[in-house]
Write a protein that holds these residues in place. Structure first.
Motif, mmCIF file in Angstrom:
data_model
loop_
_atom_site.group_PDB
_atom_site.id
_atom_site.type_symbol
_atom_site.label_atom_id
_atom_site.label_comp_id
_atom_site.label_asym_id
_atom_site.label_seq_id
_atom_site.Cartn_x
_atom_site.Cartn_y
_atom_site.Cartn_z
ATOM 1 N N HIS A 1 3.131 7.136 -11.975
ATOM 2 C CA HIS A 1 2.509 6.379 -10.882
ATOM 3 C C HIS A 1 1.126 6.944 -10.550
ATOM 4 C CE1 HIS A 1 5.611 3.534 -9.589
ATOM 5 N NE2 HIS A 1 6.514 4.477 -9.870
ATOM 6 N N ASP B 1 -2.789 5.159 -10.371
ATOM 7 C CA ASP B 1 -3.623 5.121 -9.167
ATOM 8 C C ASP B 1 -4.961 5.803 -9.389
ATOM 9 O OD1 ASP B 1 -2.236 3.772 -6.897
ATOM 10 O OD2 ASP B 1 -0.655 5.199 -7.367
ATOM 11 N N SER C 1 -5.043 14.368 -1.127
ATOM 12 C CA SER C 1 -3.977 13.701 -1.859
ATOM 13 C C SER C 1 -3.673 14.436 -3.161
ATOM 14 C CB SER C 1 -4.361 12.252 -2.153
ATOM 15 O OG SER C 1 -3.380 11.618 -2.931
ATOM 16 N N GLU D 1 -5.965 8.338 5.912
ATOM 17 C CA GLU D 1 -5.956 6.967 5.399
ATOM 18 C C GLU D 1 -5.919 5.967 6.547
ATOM 19 O OE1 GLU D 1 -5.085 3.246 3.672
ATOM 20 O OE2 GLU D 1 -3.673 4.277 5.013
ATOM 21 N N ASP E 1 -6.461 3.754 -0.238
ATOM 22 C CA ASP E 1 -5.104 3.221 -0.455
ATOM 23 C C ASP E 1 -4.445 3.871 -1.670
ATOM 24 O OD1 ASP E 1 -5.353 1.567 1.720
ATOM 25 O OD2 ASP E 1 -5.821 -0.241 0.556
ATOM 26 N N HIS E 2 -5.224 4.011 -2.753
ATOM 27 C CA HIS E 2 -4.659 4.616 -3.966
ATOM 28 C C HIS E 2 -4.359 6.101 -3.754
ATOM 29 C CE1 HIS E 2 -4.873 1.174 -6.607
ATOM 30 N NE2 HIS E 2 -6.110 0.941 -6.224
ATOM 31 N N ASN F 1 -1.150 6.121 -2.031
ATOM 32 C CA ASN F 1 -0.053 5.849 -2.969
ATOM 33 C C ASN F 1 0.401 7.121 -3.676
ATOM 34 O OD1 ASN F 1 -0.234 3.147 -2.346
ATOM 35 N ND2 ASN F 1 -1.349 2.582 -4.200
ATOM 36 N N GLU G 1 2.381 9.168 -1.230
ATOM 37 C CA GLU G 1 3.684 8.576 -0.923
ATOM 38 C C GLU G 1 4.691 8.835 -2.045
ATOM 39 O OE1 GLU G 1 2.804 4.494 -0.088
ATOM 40 O OE2 GLU G 1 2.622 4.855 2.073
ATOM 41 N N ILE G 2 4.259 8.663 -3.291
ATOM 42 C CA ILE G 2 5.187 8.891 -4.398
ATOM 43 C C ILE G 2 5.530 10.377 -4.505
ATOM 44 C CG2 ILE G 2 3.429 9.140 -6.216
ATOM 45 C CD1 ILE G 2 6.810 7.347 -6.582
#
Length: 548
Positions: free
Chosen positions: A416, A420, A467, A486, A529-530, A533, A536-537
């Motif tokens: 993932h 991204d 991130s 974010e 946003d990426h 992501n 989050e993963i």
């Protein structure tokens, strides 16, 4: 006499133009027939200097220009895809590859030039399939090449009886340095060593110049062809400038060696051409080939020395890092899946660092308008695409072996994450294009709009950085910071859009500036946003690990 001089000049320069167009058309057709894999050949098959020489030969034959190969090589060195030693090998190969054009010219089929142009035109205009289109370009280009040579030959024919030209060739016979200068200057002017060779072959075949005068011109042509690589390296990385310097040194040293043995070399060419009964044009082609092959053979063993010399000549630390994958050793996949997953993770984080670096270059480009930032960002985007492909292949191979539950979660997270990060690179590319549009259309932002964009940039970069740290460490505190950042990015985008509407209403910004501003905000917000992501993963993987 005046009319004849005008006719001679028109035929020569017109023929030269057709010749150069033919070379380009033939090279474009060959390149398209080979697919867009020339850069890949130079990227993948240069693991050692010998393979580099072979790759340089092949790519130059397909491009029909050593200049094109050396410019691509300089770009690859600048981007970190190729080391200086590998580049020197490719440059040597390019010098050999370019001799193929001289041998093509040496085949005396000028009487078939116009039919070849006709056949090429039919293939280009009446066949829609790409295969026929590319073949048409090759045939048309070859026909134009020979037709241009015929025109140049006809235009230069009166030189046989010119007293001034006779004196010049006599001077070149007695003073080889003059011949080298003539060859260098002419190649600098027309930007094609093949054109210089073509003219030389026509002069020699027509009896306007003898071999002793022609050979130094041939040597000078190899020096002149280095100028494009030098120009391509100006403003580029230190490594790229060193590669261009190596190209110049290679040809200067080769010329010096052959000037020392010029009488022996001249006798050798006479002997070998008599032995093989070679036509005059082919004699020049054979001399050109012998010069470049022998020069490469001699200097190949001193690639390390050449690299050392240019490092001293072009001092400085190069800021470009190696953009090739560094951690994807396939042996770990079978021997230790856990180590393989960890190595893939290191490579994904490196990929993320490149995305962050590209975003920084885009910010510098917005502030300064300096094209070098756009070029560096383009190189980084190439690196991202290359790493995305290599890491994906590695992870696919890794998925085929037995993985523990923890390793499977890590594997999923990395799959993932690379998607991204690759998308972040695409948004950075969009930003560069938007800045290009801003420059081309002379869009001017208000001071407030510029300030808001920089604020959005800085927060986006910080969000991406946090991130990537979360991906590396799985730290929950850093993950929460990413979530907060974010959310702030989303808030700032909404607020800055409203501010933009106010500026439009008051006339502080015009419509074009407004579109640019909104599109920039949108791309930066999508990068955020990426980044979210990725976090989050990572959080999902960490939470699952905790629950287990």
């Amino acid at each position: 006499m005046e009319y004849n001089l005008q006719e001679m000049l028109f035929m020569f320069f017109g023929g030269l133009g057709i010749f150069l167009f033919g070379i380009k058309s033939m090279g474009d057709g060959l390149q398209k027939s080979a697919g867009d894999r020339l850069r890949d050949i130079l990227d993948k098959y240069t693991t050692n200097p010998f393979l580099g020489v072979l790759a340089g030969i092949i790519v130059t034959i397909l491009l029909q220009t050593s200049t094109g190969t050396t410019v691509i090589t300089v770009g690859l060195v600048s981007a970190g895809f190729m080391t200086l030693r590998q580049a020197i090998g490719v440059i040597m190969g390019a010098n050999i590859g370019t001799t193929v054009t001289a041998f093509i010219i040496g085949i005396d089929i000028g009487e078939y030039a116009l039919p070849m142009i006709a056949v090429g035109s039919v293939l280009l205009f009446f066949f829609k399939k790409e295969k026929f289109q590319h073949m048409g370009q090759i045939v048309f280009g070859a026909g134009a090449l020979f037709y241009g040579l015929e025109l140049m030959g006809d235009g230069m024919r009166p030189l046989r009886t010119s007293e001034y030209f006779f004196e010049l060739t006599q001077s070149m016979s007695q003073n080889p340095i003059l011949g080298v200068v003539v060859g260098t200057v002419f190649t600098l002017i027309v930007q094609s060593s093949s054109a210089t060779i073509g003219v030389l072959q026509e002069l020699y075949a027509g009896g306007s110049i003898d071999l002793k005068a022609a050979l130094p011109v041939l040597f000078g042509d190899n020096i002149g062809t280095t100028i494009t690589a030098v120009l391509a390296a100006l403003g580029a990385s230190v490594a790229a400038r060193r590669a261009a310097a190596a190209h110049v040194i290679f040809n200067l040293v080769g010329t010096a060696m052959f000037l020392i043995i010029l009488p022996l070399f001249t006798q050798y060419i006479f002997w070998i051409t008599d032995l093989l009964a070679i036509e005059p044009k082919m004699q020049i082609a054979f001399a050109h080939g012998t010069f470049n092959v022998a020069n490469t053979f001699v200097q190949f063993w001193f690639i390390g020395t050449i690299a050392w010399i240019v490092t001293k000549l072009v001092p400085g630390e190069d800021s470009i890092v190696d953009t090739k994958a560094q951690h994807l050793d396939p042996i770990f996949i079978q021997q230790s899946a856990s180590i393989a997953v960890e190595q893939a993770k290191y490579e994904v984080i490196r990929m993320g660092d490149f995305a962050k670096l590209g975003l920084g270059e885009a910010r510098s480009y917005l502030e300064t308008g300096d094209k070098k930032h756009a070029e560096k960002s383009a190189h980084i985007e190439d690196a991202l695409n290359s790493l995305n492909s290599k890491i994906t292949d590695y992870l696919v191979q890794l998925a085929a072996v037995d993985l523990t539950e923890h390793e499977s979660r890590e594997h999923k997270t990395l799959m993932h994450a690379i998607n991204d990060i690759e998308r972040i690179g695409d948004h950075v590319e969009n930003i560069i294009e938007l800045i290009d549009y801003k420059t081309a259309t002379r869009v001017t932002l208000s001071a407030d709009a510029q300030k808001e964009l920089i604020e959005m940039y800085d927060l986006t970069r910080e969000t991406l950085e946090k991130s990537l740290q979360t991906l590396a460490t799985g730290d929950m505190n850093e993950a929460r910071q990413v979530i907060e950042m974010e959310a702030k990015l989303d808030m700032l985008e909404r607020q800055f859009r409203k501010n933009h509407v106010v500026r439009l209403n008051t006339g502080a910004c015009d419509g074009q500036a407004g579109m640019f501003f909104v599109d920039m905000l949108s791309n930066l917000e999508r990068i955020g946003d990426h980044a979210m992501n990725i976090t989050e993963i990572t959080l999902e993987d960490t939470n699952n690990e905790v629950s287990v």
